[in-house]
Write a protein that holds these residues in place. Structure first.
Motif, PDB file in Angstrom:
ATOM      1  N   VAL A 268       0.661  -1.281   0.025  1.00 47.49           N
ATOM      2  CA  VAL A 268      -0.149  -0.178  -0.101  1.00 47.49           C
ATOM      3  C   VAL A 268       0.980   1.476   0.069  1.00 47.49           C
ATOM      4  CG1 VAL A 268      -1.752   1.355   1.425  1.00 47.49           C
ATOM      5  CG2 VAL A 268      -2.068  -1.142   1.171  1.00 47.49           C
ATOM      6  N   LEU A 269       2.063   1.176   0.778  1.00 49.16           N
ATOM      7  CA  LEU A 269       2.727   2.473   0.754  1.00 49.16           C
ATOM      8  C   LEU A 269       3.540   2.899  -0.589  1.00 49.16           C
ATOM      9  CD1 LEU A 269       4.470   2.047   4.455  1.00 49.16           C
ATOM     10  CD2 LEU A 269       2.728   3.948   3.492  1.00 49.16           C
ATOM     11  N   ILE A 270       3.789   1.616  -1.165  1.00 51.03           N
ATOM     12  CA  ILE A 270       4.651   1.792  -2.650  1.00 51.03           C
ATOM     13  C   ILE A 270       3.544   2.157  -3.377  1.00 51.03           C
ATOM     14  CG2 ILE A 270       5.826   0.525  -4.314  1.00 51.03           C
ATOM     15  CD1 ILE A 270       7.286  -1.125  -2.134  1.00 51.03           C
ATOM     16  N   ALA A 271       2.509   1.915  -3.552  1.00 50.54           N
ATOM     17  CA  ALA A 271       1.388   2.406  -4.418  1.00 50.54           C
ATOM     18  C   ALA A 271       1.016   3.809  -4.263  1.00 50.54           C
ATOM     19  CB  ALA A 271       0.170   1.290  -4.313  1.00 50.54           C
ATOM     20  N   LEU A 272       0.853   4.103  -2.851  1.00 44.68           N
ATOM     21  CA  LEU A 272       0.766   5.428  -2.512  1.00 44.68           C
ATOM     22  C   LEU A 272       1.578   6.375  -2.828  1.00 44.68           C
ATOM     23  CD1 LEU A 272      -0.954   7.585  -0.996  1.00 44.68           C
ATOM     24  CD2 LEU A 272       0.243   6.852   1.103  1.00 44.68           C
ATOM     25  N   VAL A 273       2.935   6.334  -2.843  1.00 45.88           N
ATOM     26  CA  VAL A 273       4.003   7.019  -3.088  1.00 45.88           C
ATOM     27  C   VAL A 273       4.516   7.050  -4.778  1.00 45.88           C
ATOM     28  CG1 VAL A 273       5.015   7.104  -0.944  1.00 45.88           C
ATOM     29  CG2 VAL A 273       5.937   5.427  -2.599  1.00 45.88           C
ATOM     30  N   SER A 274       4.065   5.850  -5.219  1.00 48.40           N
ATOM     31  CA  SER A 274       4.083   6.008  -6.709  1.00 48.40           C
ATOM     32  C   SER A 274       2.864   6.253  -7.678  1.00 48.40           C
ATOM     33  CB  SER A 274       4.845   4.591  -7.115  1.00 48.40           C
ATOM     34  OG  SER A 274       3.851   3.597  -6.817  1.00 48.40           O
ATOM     35  N   ASN A 275       1.799   5.860  -7.153  1.00 53.64           N
ATOM     36  CA  ASN A 275       0.678   6.042  -8.019  1.00 53.64           C
ATOM     37  C   ASN A 275      -0.476   6.877  -7.513  1.00 53.64           C
ATOM     38  OD1 ASN A 275       1.979   3.778  -9.216  1.00 53.64           O
ATOM     39  ND2 ASN A 275       0.229   2.501  -9.960  1.00 53.64           N
ATOM     40  N   GLY A 276      -0.337   7.307  -6.351  1.00 50.36           N
ATOM     41  CA  GLY A 276      -1.239   8.103  -5.890  1.00 50.36           C
ATOM     42  C   GLY A 276      -2.155   7.383  -4.846  1.00 50.36           C
ATOM     43  N   LEU A 277      -3.171   8.103  -4.300  1.00 54.30           N
ATOM     44  CA  LEU A 277      -4.059   7.793  -3.130  1.00 54.30           C
ATOM     45  C   LEU A 277      -5.056   6.835  -3.877  1.00 54.30           C
ATOM     46  CD1 LEU A 277      -5.094   8.033  -0.196  1.00 54.30           C
ATOM     47  CD2 LEU A 277      -6.425   9.914  -1.236  1.00 54.30           C
ATOM     48  N   MET A 278      -5.815   6.966  -5.019  1.00 54.06           N
ATOM     49  CA  MET A 278      -6.662   5.976  -5.384  1.00 54.06           C
ATOM     50  C   MET A 278      -6.237   4.816  -5.582  1.00 54.06           C
ATOM     51  SD  MET A 278      -9.719   5.750  -6.128  1.00 54.06           S
ATOM     52  CE  MET A 278     -10.284   7.398  -5.987  1.00 54.06           C
ATOM     53  N   ASP A 279      -5.030   4.683  -6.257  1.00 53.11           N
ATOM     54  CA  ASP A 279      -4.547   3.354  -6.481  1.00 53.11           C
ATOM     55  C   ASP A 279      -3.972   2.650  -5.263  1.00 53.11           C
ATOM     56  OD1 ASP A 279      -4.813   3.442  -9.288  1.00 53.11           O
ATOM     57  OD2 ASP A 279      -2.772   3.833  -9.755  1.00 53.11           O
ATOM     58  N   ALA A 280      -3.685   3.339  -4.177  1.00 52.94           N
ATOM     59  CA  ALA A 280      -3.211   2.834  -2.872  1.00 52.94           C
ATOM     60  C   ALA A 280      -4.415   2.393  -2.280  1.00 52.94           C
ATOM     61  CB  ALA A 280      -2.617   3.817  -2.254  1.00 52.94           C
ATOM     62  N   LEU A 281      -5.770   3.124  -2.405  1.00 50.26           N
ATOM     63  CA  LEU A 281      -6.913   2.505  -1.927  1.00 50.26           C
ATOM     64  C   LEU A 281      -7.159   1.051  -2.406  1.00 50.26           C
ATOM     65  CD1 LEU A 281      -9.047   5.750  -1.238  1.00 50.26           C
ATOM     66  CD2 LEU A 281      -7.651   4.180   0.464  1.00 50.26           C
ATOM     67  N   LEU A 282      -7.021   1.118  -3.989  1.00 52.87           N
ATOM     68  CA  LEU A 282      -7.470   0.101  -4.670  1.00 52.87           C
ATOM     69  C   LEU A 282      -6.578  -1.160  -4.324  1.00 52.87           C
ATOM     70  CD1 LEU A 282      -8.077   1.464  -8.373  1.00 52.87           C
ATOM     71  CD2 LEU A 282      -9.751   0.468  -6.679  1.00 52.87           C
ATOM     72  N   VAL A 283      -5.406  -1.016  -3.963  1.00 50.75           N
ATOM     73  CA  VAL A 283      -4.366  -2.092  -3.677  1.00 50.75           C
ATOM     74  C   VAL A 283      -4.866  -2.555  -2.127  1.00 50.75           C
ATOM     75  CG1 VAL A 283      -2.009  -2.571  -2.889  1.00 50.75           C
ATOM     76  CG2 VAL A 283      -2.477  -1.318  -4.925  1.00 50.75           C
TER      77      VAL A 283
END
Length: 365
Positions: A268-283
């Motif tokens: 989730v942290l890697i998705a947040l810092v690389s793809n943004g909040l929406m992708d982090a929530l999807l992950v």
């Protein structure tokens, strides 16, 4: 006469209940003493348990090499070295891509913090920079006030890491000796035990060994399913470091609860810092769904089939083990329950009366 007969039956039932209760209390007392002794001997017992679990995972290739004519010591050495290489390769598979992406991830962290500040400054929070600075100063002062406890926690963490390294080294040496001398154990055990124990105990030990191997294989299969499903979701969302995250998910599956939480948090942290909040929530949604499927569908089904336990028994064993001994209890709950079932089934087989054979004239004996 009837009243006297009923009173006699009542007294007999009470005596039977009292005797059974006393025997049950003695069994519980003996179990408590055994658990207390295990707790006192845990620095020795834990490497032994880890070594046995590793041996169940590495015994098939060792057996293959021994059947091809290699000496036991040579086969055990080759498999031990190969295991070390696989472990080192797994670490490199995770560390090298992370190091290569460290610059990108660092920029993403800075950008994420900046976006978070901009979002907090707008409605509905309307937090200005002065309030953020005050909050930062307050947090800094609290950290300074609790420096002693932080240092104590750090020392405890270092001690835990050192203990883990010692446990891993001991478990590795024990695995080598188990692989090398394991087939000699049952014949040696038969020679040491008297009477019927020389037959019963080796049979139970052999069944327990097969059950432990089934547990390790089923846990590896569950971890593989988690890694494939979560890795596929990360690949669809174009999250970086998909392969290291999938490998981390597989490895962490052998550590219940904490392993899944750690691997999910990293993804989730890697998705947040690389793809943004929406992708982090999807992950996060993908990980939660996969973990729920694992805990409630895959793991109970696979382990119950491989260990001969009902899925409900697996769930209850993990819950009870976690409440009694934390992470270690959750890790060992299922194999311990399976071993108890093995011993119980063997005792039931031995205590069950054999079926009556018909006599020569066809009538029952």
């Amino acid at each position: 006469m009837s009243a006297t007969l009923n009173a006699g039956r009542t007294r007999a039932a009470l005596r039977t209940s009292a005797r059974v209760s006393a025997e049950l209390l003695l069994v519980l007392l003996a179990a408590a003493v055994v658990l207390w002794l295990l707790g006192r001997m845990w620095p020795v017992v834990w490497p032994l348990v880890v070594g046995l679990l590793l041996t169940t995972l590495t015994w098939p290739p060792t057996r293959f090499l021994r059947r091809r004519g290699l000496a036991p010591a040579v086969a055990a050495s080759l498999v031990t070295v190969l295991s070390l290489l696989v472990a080192a390769g797994t670490v490199a598979l995770i560390a090298v891509p992370v190091a290569s992406e460290s610059g990108r991830l660092g920029d993403g962290v800075v950008e994420g913090v900046q976006k978070l500040r901009e979002w907090a400054a707008g409605p509905p929070l309307n937090i200005d920079d002065a309030q953020i600075a005050d909050a930062f100063d307050t947090a800094t002062s609290r950290l300074q006030d609790s420096a002693g406890s932080i240092a104590t926690t750090a020392v405890t963490g270092v001690s835990t890491v050192f203990s883990g390294v010692v446990t891993a080294v001991l478990a590795l040496f024990l695995m080598f000796f188990f692989l090398k001398d394991g087939p000699r154990f049952l014949p040696w055990l038969r020679r040491q035990l008297p009477g019927r124990l020389a037959t019963d105990v080796p049979v139970v030990v052999e069944r327990c060994w097969l059950t432990l191997g089934s547990f390790v294989r089923s846990q590896a299969l569950v971890g593989l399913i988690d890694a494939v499903l979560i890795g596929l979701g990360l690949w669809i969302l174009d999250v970086p470091l998909v392969l290291p995250l999938a490998v981390l998910t597989f490895v962490s599956a052998f550590v219940p609860i904490i392993g899944a939480l750690f691997a999910g948090l990293v993804a989730v942290l890697i998705a947040l810092v690389s793809n943004g909040l929406m992708d982090a929530l999807l992950v996060l949604v993908i990980i939660v769904v996969v973990q729920q499927l694992e805990g409630n569908v895959f793991q109970p089904m696979i382990q119950s089939r491989g260990l001969g336990l009902h899925a409900a028994v697996v769930l209850l064993a993990v819950t009870l083990g976690g409440s009694l001994a934390g992470i270690v209890g959750s890790l060992l709950a299922v194999p311990v329950a399976a071993l108890i079932a093995v011993v119980w089934n063997y005792l039931r087989e031995q205590l069950t009366d054999p079926p009556a054979e018909p006599a020569a004239d066809g009538s029952p004996t």
